[in-house]
Motif scaffolding. Structure first.
Motif, PDB file in Angstrom:
ATOM      1  N   VAL A 269       0.830  -1.200   0.000  1.00  0.00           N
ATOM      2  CA  VAL A 269       0.000   0.000   0.000  1.00  0.00           C
ATOM      3  C   VAL A 269       0.864   1.249   0.000  1.00  0.00           C
ATOM      4  O   VAL A 269       0.577   2.232  -0.695  1.00  0.00           O
ATOM      5  N   PHE A 278      -3.872   3.628  -4.798  1.00  0.00           N
ATOM      6  CA  PHE A 278      -3.655   3.746  -3.350  1.00  0.00           C
ATOM      7  C   PHE A 278      -4.978   3.839  -2.611  1.00  0.00           C
ATOM      8  O   PHE A 278      -5.147   3.210  -1.551  1.00  0.00           O
ATOM      9  N   ARG A 281      -6.545   0.288  -2.567  1.00  0.00           N
ATOM     10  CA  ARG A 281      -5.852  -0.651  -1.683  1.00  0.00           C
ATOM     11  C   ARG A 281      -5.985  -0.239  -0.219  1.00  0.00           C
ATOM     12  O   ARG A 281      -6.074  -1.113   0.660  1.00  0.00           O
ATOM     13  N   LEU A 282      -5.997   1.048   0.040  1.00  0.00           N
ATOM     14  CA  LEU A 282      -6.129   1.503   1.425  1.00  0.00           C
ATOM     15  C   LEU A 282      -7.498   1.129   1.980  1.00  0.00           C
ATOM     16  O   LEU A 282      -7.602   0.648   3.121  1.00  0.00           O
ATOM     17  N   HIS A 285      -7.553  -2.575   2.649  1.00  0.00           N
ATOM     18  CA  HIS A 285      -6.779  -2.912   3.849  1.00  0.00           C
ATOM     19  C   HIS A 285      -7.555  -2.574   5.119  1.00  0.00           C
ATOM     20  O   HIS A 285      -7.624  -3.395   6.048  1.00  0.00           O
TER      21      HIS A 285
END
Length: 293
Positions: A269, A278, A281-282, A285
């Motif tokens: 990330v 980003f 993916r953030l 996560h």
């Protein structure tokens, strides 16, 4: 002949055949002869508007409550007396002297509860998709507005906002009050309020590190300097200030929280070069971190 003319409220139709004639010449003479009285009346009106607007102006001065002496900050301005207040509003956020945001959270909770009450009244006439769209545009958007300012607050302070999000999720599915909320949030793909605050803070940290971001944010977010080529130089970590230098009260600063949360992210990330990737993916996560069984 009909033409379209711009109007403040949209578009209006004007018929040239019925358009009013220009002002008569005598009206211009009257205005010219009484221009002094008109200007005097205008200045008097502007002064009255200034006095009335003083009641709406708000500013804030922060004085340390433990070391600062008690001061009378009342200011005389013309015929008005400007007295200090404990809270001030800026960009829709209520700021207090201690930056606890308790007044802001209370006001935000009340406004969201009122919106949910009105949506609940028309819920029988709406589909689930329409209700979700309405809740997200009116309620969830309010919870996300400037929520990075709430970073570092205790969970007990943010709990009223989480209860609002829980009520919004139950309203979308038309479920009773005490229904378990985790499956609903997972189904809606909504991050909890705490995760949404961290998401916004890390998005600001990415923009400050990679750009674009305001210069004052880029100045306080710095990459970790490595003296020589080591494996740690390719991990895209940020330099986290020590609390011993800034003091324990500075633990809610963006310059302290953002690098700490950034360094806790997985390597896949932190090293992303695209903002869209980003962001995806953030969120993935944080979603896995809060809803993993």
């Amino acid at each position: 002949m009909v033409e379209l003319c711009p109007n403040f409220f949209g578009i209006r139709f004007v018929d040239r055949s019925t358009r009013s004639s220009p002002p008569a010449p005598w009206l211009s003479d009257v205005l010219h002869s009484n221009r002094r009285e008109l200007r005097r009346a205008e200045r008097k009106w502007r002064r009255s508007q200034l006095d009335s607007d003083l009641h709406t102006y708000q500013g804030m001065t922060f004085i340390p409550s433990t070391t600062g002496p008690h001061r009378d900050l009342a200011i005389s301005f013309g015929n008005s007396l400007i007295t200090p207040t404990e809270d001030a509003r800026s960009l829709g956020v209520i700021l207090g002297g201690q930056l606890s945001f308790s007044a802001h959270i209370t006001n935000l909770t009340q406004s969201c509860r009122f919106l949910l009450y009105n949506i609940r009244r028309i819920r029988p006439f709406l589909s689930q998709e329409a209700t979700q769209l309405l809740v997200q545009s009116l309620v969830i958007s309010r919870l996300d507005h400037c929520n990075s300012l709430l970073a570092g607050l205790p969970l007990g302070a943010i709990r009223p906002l989480q209860l609002v999000q829980n009520a919004a999720a139950r309203l979308i599915f038309s479920l009773p009050k005490f229904t378990h909320i985790t499956p609903l949030l997972r189904s809606l793909h909504w991050l909890p309020v705490v995760a949404r605050i961290r998401f916004k803070t890390l998005m600001l940290a990415y923009k400050a590190k990679m750009g674009p971001a305001p210069p004052y944010l880029m100045a306080i977010v710095k990459s970790r300097a490595v003296p020589r080529a080591l494996r740690a130089s390719s991990t895209a970590r940020l330099d986290a200030p020590s609390l011993r230098t800034h003091g324990r009260q500075a633990s809610r600063l963006f310059s302290v929280l953002a690098p700490r949360w950034w360094n806790e992210l997985p390597l896949g990330v932190r090293t992303v070069e695209s903002l869209a990737v980003f962001k995806h993916r953030l969120k993935t996560h944080l979603f896995v971190m809060h809803f993993s069984e």
